[in-house]
Design an enzyme around this catalytic site. Structure first.
Site, PDB file in Angstrom:
ATOM      1  N   HIS A 196       0.836  -1.202   0.000  1.00 58.82           N
ATOM      2  CA  HIS A 196       0.000   0.000   0.000  1.00 58.82           C
ATOM      3  C   HIS A 196       0.869   1.249   0.000  1.00 58.82           C
ATOM      4  O   HIS A 196       2.084   1.185   0.210  1.00 58.82           O
ATOM      5  CB  HIS A 196      -0.913   0.015   1.235  1.00 58.82           C
ATOM      6  CG  HIS A 196      -0.164   0.192   2.519  1.00 58.82           C
ATOM      7  ND1 HIS A 196       0.589  -0.824   3.076  1.00 58.82           N
ATOM      8  CD2 HIS A 196      -0.012   1.253   3.343  1.00 58.82           C
ATOM      9  CE1 HIS A 196       1.163  -0.394   4.181  1.00 58.82           C
ATOM     10  NE2 HIS A 196       0.827   0.875   4.367  1.00 58.82           N
ATOM     11  N   ASP A 250       0.607   5.045   1.933  1.00 58.47           N
ATOM     12  CA  ASP A 250      -0.171   5.609   3.037  1.00 58.47           C
ATOM     13  C   ASP A 250      -1.149   6.690   2.566  1.00 58.47           C
ATOM     14  O   ASP A 250      -0.763   7.609   1.827  1.00 58.47           O
ATOM     15  CB  ASP A 250       0.758   6.194   4.101  1.00 58.47           C
ATOM     16  CG  ASP A 250       1.549   5.113   4.825  1.00 58.47           C
ATOM     17  OD1 ASP A 250       1.091   3.961   4.858  1.00 58.47           O
ATOM     18  OD2 ASP A 250       2.634   5.449   5.337  1.00 58.47           O
ATOM     19  N   HIS A 252       4.712   0.045   0.222  1.00 55.50           N
ATOM     20  CA  HIS A 252       5.413  -0.703   1.265  1.00 55.50           C
ATOM     21  C   HIS A 252       4.521  -1.786   1.851  1.00 55.50           C
ATOM     22  O   HIS A 252       3.296  -1.777   1.674  1.00 55.50           O
ATOM     23  CB  HIS A 252       5.976   0.235   2.347  1.00 55.50           C
ATOM     24  CG  HIS A 252       4.957   1.080   3.031  1.00 55.50           C
ATOM     25  ND1 HIS A 252       4.388   2.195   2.445  1.00 55.50           N
ATOM     26  CD2 HIS A 252       4.393   0.987   4.258  1.00 55.50           C
ATOM     27  CE1 HIS A 252       3.529   2.741   3.283  1.00 55.50           C
ATOM     28  NE2 HIS A 252       3.498   2.028   4.390  1.00 55.50           N
ATOM     29  N   ARG A 290       4.972   6.555  13.804  1.00 54.51           N
ATOM     30  CA  ARG A 290       4.988   7.146  12.451  1.00 54.51           C
ATOM     31  C   ARG A 290       4.409   8.554  12.458  1.00 54.51           C
ATOM     32  O   ARG A 290       3.362   8.782  13.068  1.00 54.51           O
ATOM     33  CB  ARG A 290       4.163   6.286  11.491  1.00 54.51           C
ATOM     34  CG  ARG A 290       4.264   6.752  10.037  1.00 54.51           C
ATOM     35  CD  ARG A 290       3.296   5.996   9.139  1.00 54.51           C
ATOM     36  NE  ARG A 290       2.025   6.689   9.064  1.00 54.51           N
ATOM     37  CZ  ARG A 290       0.910   6.161   8.554  1.00 54.51           C
ATOM     38  NH1 ARG A 290       0.898   4.932   8.088  1.00 54.51           N
ATOM     39  NH2 ARG A 290      -0.199   6.866   8.511  1.00 54.51           N
TER      40      ARG A 290
END
Ligand code: OGA
Ligand code: MN
Length: 286
Positions: free
Chosen positions: A106, A108, A261, A277
């Site tokens: 995917h 983000d 990723h 994150r």
């Protein structure tokens, strides 16, 4: 520390390691420019031994743009909505962050009208064995398609939808219940071009991912499904991939416009894996 920033490629597919910069101090505008260009060219930037507090992690990230808070507030670090916690750690029976996050390819926030420009993931705890993250270079994925295929998808947009991940990957996971009506209202399906030119280099990247891309605009599923499946398969050929084995205090800044990723779920889940994150806001895609 003297101004001796060094940038060294770490794989043929993508990625560069940045050394000689102290991330606890404000970078100069020149350093920010160099890092932005290096990110555009390499797709991911790896920083080792950073040891940043949440405040320092947020402050460094803000040099690259405003930060996003995740649509699910429960995944935030208490007191720090800018930090999205990726974790399998439980405290008093409650998970400290998003569990099973990103265990599919995917990019983000591709499900938002303005998807994220980049994310900075900092490793706090990691099993000895397993728990790597893979990154796939979407410039290479695009460039290795045939010319007719490039022309075909170059004129198309795809539909991205956060609930797609919940209907597929998370469907049988009790820890990832369906989106609430409120989260759903904030993440309606959106459309993005299937190919995006990178603002830093002008290089074109494939912009679809199996996590959140559920269709092609104007096509019924029997047409779009095989095309998307072909593109998903092609986009993760081994030679496009850099696989990162995390050390505690590694931080990776990845470019959501040019890499996808995947978090490997190959480790013992009784061992703690805990990451923070920050997510940098991005531009509309059309
Ligand atoms: C993320 C994500 C990957 C990982 O934080 O966006 O997908 O390896 N995590 O934890
Ligand atoms: Mn992710």
């Amino acid at each position: 520390m003297p101004d001796t920033m060094n940038i060294r490629r770490i794989s043929a597919a993508c990625g560069a390691e940045v050394s000689g910069i102290d991330l606890t101090r404000a970078p100069s505008p020149g350093q920010v420019d160099v890092l932005q260009r290096a990110l555009g060219e390499n797709g991911i930037l790896l920083f080792r031994d950073v040891g940043l507090t949440p405040e320092q992690h947020i402050a460094f990230s803000r040099n690259f743009g405003p930060l996003e808070a995740h649509v699910i507030g429960d995944f935030a670090l208490p007191g720090h909505p800018e930090i999205f916690v990726v974790s399998n750690v439980k405290e008093d029976g409650k998970l400290k962050g998003a569990v099973y996050a990103g265990q599919y390819w995917h990019s983000d926030l591709s499900y938002m009208q303005k998807p994220s420009m980049g994310s900075l993931l900092l490793c706090h705890e990691m099993p000895e064995i397993g728990g790597d993250t893979m990154f796939a270079n979407m410039f290479m994925a695009y460039e290795t398609l045939s010319e007719p295929m490039k022309r075909f998808i170059g004129g198309l947009s795809a539909v991205h939808d956060y609930s797609h991940a919940y209907d597929t990957y998370f469907a049988h996971l009790k820890e990832r219940p369906p989106l609430t009506a409120e989260a759903r209202a904030r993440t309606p399906p959106v459309e993005h071009p299937m190919v995006r030119a990178h603002p830093v280099t002008g290089r074109k990247a494939l912009y679809v991912n199996p996590g959140f891309t559920k269709g092609i605009v104007g096509m019924p599923p029997e047409e779009s499904r095989p095309i998307l499946d072909l593109l998903f398969r092609h986009s993760v050929r081994p030679e496009f991939i850099y696989r990162h084995k995390w050390r505690v205090n590694d931080m990776i800044f990845w470019d959501n416009r040019s890499v996808t990723h995947y978090a490997l779920a190959d480790y013992d889940f009784s061992v703690r894996r805990h990451m923070h994150r920050t997510t940098i806001a991005g531009e509309a895609t059309h």
